[in-house]
Scaffold this active site. Sequence first.
Site, PDB file in Angstrom:
ATOM      1  N   HIS A   1      39.349 -23.413  23.302  1.00 37.89           N
ATOM      2  CA  HIS A   1      39.018 -24.935  23.515  1.00 37.89           C
ATOM      3  C   HIS A   1      40.388 -25.325  23.092  1.00 37.89           C
ATOM      4  O   HIS A   1      40.809 -25.151  22.117  1.00 37.89           O
ATOM      5  CB  HIS A   1      37.945 -25.064  22.444  1.00 37.89           C
ATOM      6  CG  HIS A   1      37.474 -26.678  22.381  1.00 37.89           C
ATOM      7  ND1 HIS A   1      37.100 -27.199  23.649  1.00 37.89           N
ATOM      8  CD2 HIS A   1      37.456 -27.510  21.464  1.00 37.89           C
ATOM      9  CE1 HIS A   1      37.077 -28.721  23.305  1.00 37.89           C
ATOM     10  NE2 HIS A   1      37.498 -28.709  21.835  1.00 37.89           N
TER      11      HIS A   1
ATOM     12  N   CYS B   1      20.553 -35.207  28.478  1.00 38.39           N
ATOM     13  CA  CYS B   1      20.019 -34.042  28.986  1.00 38.39           C
ATOM     14  C   CYS B   1      18.702 -33.883  28.607  1.00 38.39           C
ATOM     15  O   CYS B   1      18.256 -34.065  27.388  1.00 38.39           O
ATOM     16  CB  CYS B   1      20.818 -32.905  28.438  1.00 38.39           C
ATOM     17  SG  CYS B   1      19.937 -31.378  28.995  1.00 38.39           S
TER      18      CYS B   1
ATOM     19  N   HIS C   1      24.790 -25.408  52.298  1.00 36.34           N
ATOM     20  CA  HIS C   1      23.422 -25.292  51.536  1.00 36.34           C
ATOM     21  C   HIS C   1      22.850 -26.920  51.366  1.00 36.34           C
ATOM     22  O   HIS C   1      21.922 -27.064  50.634  1.00 36.34           O
ATOM     23  CB  HIS C   1      23.592 -24.738  50.269  1.00 36.34           C
ATOM     24  CG  HIS C   1      24.131 -23.356  50.046  1.00 36.34           C
ATOM     25  ND1 HIS C   1      25.386 -23.030  49.988  1.00 36.34           N
ATOM     26  CD2 HIS C   1      23.848 -22.057  50.661  1.00 36.34           C
ATOM     27  CE1 HIS C   1      25.829 -22.107  50.139  1.00 36.34           C
ATOM     28  NE2 HIS C   1      24.801 -21.425  50.527  1.00 36.34           N
TER      29      HIS C   1
ATOM     30  N   CYS D   1      38.696 -30.108  28.609  1.00 33.53           N
ATOM     31  CA  CYS D   1      39.302 -30.186  27.005  1.00 33.53           C
ATOM     32  C   CYS D   1      40.868 -30.184  27.163  1.00 33.53           C
ATOM     33  O   CYS D   1      41.662 -30.794  26.461  1.00 33.53           O
ATOM     34  CB  CYS D   1      38.680 -29.350  26.154  1.00 33.53           C
ATOM     35  SG  CYS D   1      39.027 -27.423  26.669  1.00 33.53           S
TER      36      CYS D   1
ATOM     37  N   CYS E   1      22.509 -30.426  30.671  1.00 30.06           N
ATOM     38  CA  CYS E   1      23.896 -30.431  30.133  1.00 30.06           C
ATOM     39  C   CYS E   1      24.766 -29.298  30.979  1.00 30.06           C
ATOM     40  O   CYS E   1      24.239 -28.374  31.523  1.00 30.06           O
ATOM     41  CB  CYS E   1      24.143 -30.187  28.897  1.00 30.06           C
ATOM     42  SG  CYS E   1      23.167 -28.777  28.191  1.00 30.06           S
TER      43      CYS E   1
END
Length: 901
Positions: A835, A45, A23, A206, A79
């Site tokens: 997280h 952003c 692509h 994270c 973002c």
Amino acid sequence: MVKKRGTNLPAQDFLDAEPVCKHLRKALDDGSVKRALVNVEWTMCQDCQADNKEKNNSEDESAEDPSVWLCLKCGHRGCGRNSVAQHALNHYNTPRSEPHCLVLNVDMWSAWCYLCDNEVPYNRTSRLGQLVDYLQRKAKAKNKNSNSVVSNEEVKTEIVTENEVKKIQYQDEKPDVQAKQEKASSTQKISTEPTVKGLSNLGNTCFFNAVMQNLSQTPALSELLNEVKTFRKPVTVLLPDSSSPKILEVNLEQQPGPLTLAMWQFLTEMHETKKGVVTPKELFSQVCKKAIRFKGYQQQDSQELLRYLLDGMRGEEIQRVTLAMSKSLQSTLDEEEIKKIVKDYEKRRTIPNFVDCLFGGELTSTIMCEECHTVSLVHEPFLDLSLPVLDDLIVKKNSKSTPPARERKEEEEEEENDDDRYVKERDEVSPGASKHLQKKAKKAAKKQAKNQRRQQKWQGKTVLFTDLAKQECSEDEEEVSQTKTNTRPDNETPTADGLNTMETDLSTLENGNEESADGLNTMETDLSTLENGNEEMAGGFKTMEMDLSTLENGSETIKSAVEGITEHTDLDSSVHNNVGSVETNALVGNMENNNNIEVNKTPERTAGSGGDSMEAMAAVENGNADAVNVDDTEAVNGLIDSANMDHELTNSLNRLQLSSDLEPTQVEIEILPDKEQPHTQVYEVVNEDPKTAFSTLSNRKDLPIDEFSVLSCLYQFTHKETLTGNNKLLCNVCTRKQASRLNNSNKGEKKFVYTNAKKQMLVSNPSPILTLHLKRFQQNGFNLRKINRHIKFPEVLDLAPFCTAKCKNVPEGESRLLYSLYGVIEHSGSMRSGHYTAFVKLRHPNQQLCKMLFTGVIPEVSGSEPGQGSWYHISDSHVQAVSLSRVLSSQAYLLFYERML
């Protein structure tokens, strides 16, 4: 001849000729991107910036967005996936005529294709590489022109220090020399004190940031990496030899590996930079090169990342040392000998490296045979300890106990439904039919199913018996004299697998009055002699071996001649493994005065066996079909269908030669050929007292073990096990003893003796940095789950109850081995979406620990209290000071302890 294009192109040109992403051509527009980035803020952003202006949000919340992705089709800045809004992903999902699937991470300068769902590699000569190079130059020029941005934390600290200095100056109008010295010392302390900085999230990284925060607060790692980077001192390698060990000094001329250098650069930037947030893009890219699984910005596991990181640096350092060793040994040894020595060192893990020096420890598995009480040891290195959570053990017990009950229930249902395979279900029977007709139809279907199964079984068994008869029968012995056999004890069991003998209990029959004996438990035929007069057959539960003679035809009566019964005979092992169990309730008598044969129906009859079918078969063969009196005509049809099979089986059984060679042995030895030796681990047999073999450095009985705590996890990890059943120990001492007792009949075969044993795994060499991994992520059947229960962990951990009595690197007479907590990795959320955050303790370096790492000298007296410091909670770029109670109440996944010296 004309050369083909592309044959002599370098590797980079091949990448240009065959792009990885198909692509790339449609999704890349240089002009649109360059026009869209004029006079804009690249690190923000644009959608979040517009929303913040409308909602009047604070700048702190907008600054928490970790990464910005640039669309290479139109120049849109959004973002990433790890943010709440996911503007870059929403921009891609917006339907358009042309794809906007190619994006660029402005922080890490890596390209990503949403359609391929993979990273797009590029080089400087490609079209994508030229655009990235242009954007990098623009970003550098913009940073030079703009003023340096100082983080909020540094601004606050500078304001505080200026206010303190002003207060001191105004309080003392005439300061003396001592006041000046105190001010100078206070400013030096502020500048030299270690700090905590945030890390930019590169896209679901994270898990990486949490590990890096804990490693950055490991001062000993920074000291060792500085030593590796400078390579001032030669590395000493111990050459183990049986006669005299030699010490080899190796000068490391080669630079450290790329992952090690990236780690050193990252730690240096964390400690020396003035920025409040650090972007670890170079280190993360090197980790992704070592382990491809971390590419793609997907959610990963922190413990796996830590292992890959440490193993990668360890491999680079070992390779560097082995190259230096081979160069130093070239003058004295051949290349093949050098390769053997290097491989031997790698297996023994004796090559020095900073990873094993800091994080490496040793576990010793002690195993004692319960027969000969021989103690053997196995040493296993570790970089971290993965501890089972107690809640997981309960789940395992439940999962182990439920399947057998289900299996038994399913087997019972299969046995019950086995006879009803050809029977229609109750729902299919018309409700108008009477109960009598329904029962009759079911009985007929059951009998038909039995007859079909009987034919299928005896077809296979007849072929089997004929093949065995050809091998076992002898042509010379055609007639064997009749003899009686003695009874076999009830507790005697056959030794061959699958042995199923055949028994028949025959009751006496007088003048055609027959009585069937019940309660036959064994399956061997007890046949007594049958004479032409009115004689009774010998009855009772006599177990005798069977060699059936032929059934003579041509008269109206059945003449049963039983020949070839031998005393105490068993079937040969070739028959034992194949003969199925056959239950017979034979009704045999003197049939001179009675020409009629009555076949008594039994509730359940085994296919192809029993005197019923044999007598009925004989009557049918002799033409006396009227003499067979049965209640159901379907039973007669079934007997007629199986008559030929029964006759063939009888003729095959007549040719079987019974032998009594097998006797049950009492020696529990499994004989394996040399090629099939069991894959066992090599154990080091030691001369140790069995009473003190499992002793620990301190008493384990006085441990205040809570149900859900790290101490209970360590106790479960190091508890004493009993090896029985399939987990028995292959004891070499018992094998040699047993081999000396046995005869030399089985030559060329090794005999292995498996015995019950006791096993315990303890720490024999503690590591300076102890990493504990709590196994919260479990697999329960086909499902994955996380144990969210809080596991208590102490600030000071005593590892002595979990160490061997002869533990290394512990002063003599010391009964404590203390560790201080300095780092925690917490996982919040579920397995699908969670997280990782970090808790770190900001403190001064432990000089005693660094001294032990460099010199190898252990201080005689160890510390009893942890060092002072402050705790911080770090979530990517956000840093917050917390209390110790907040740390101890966290849902820990990884724990980092430092040895107290």
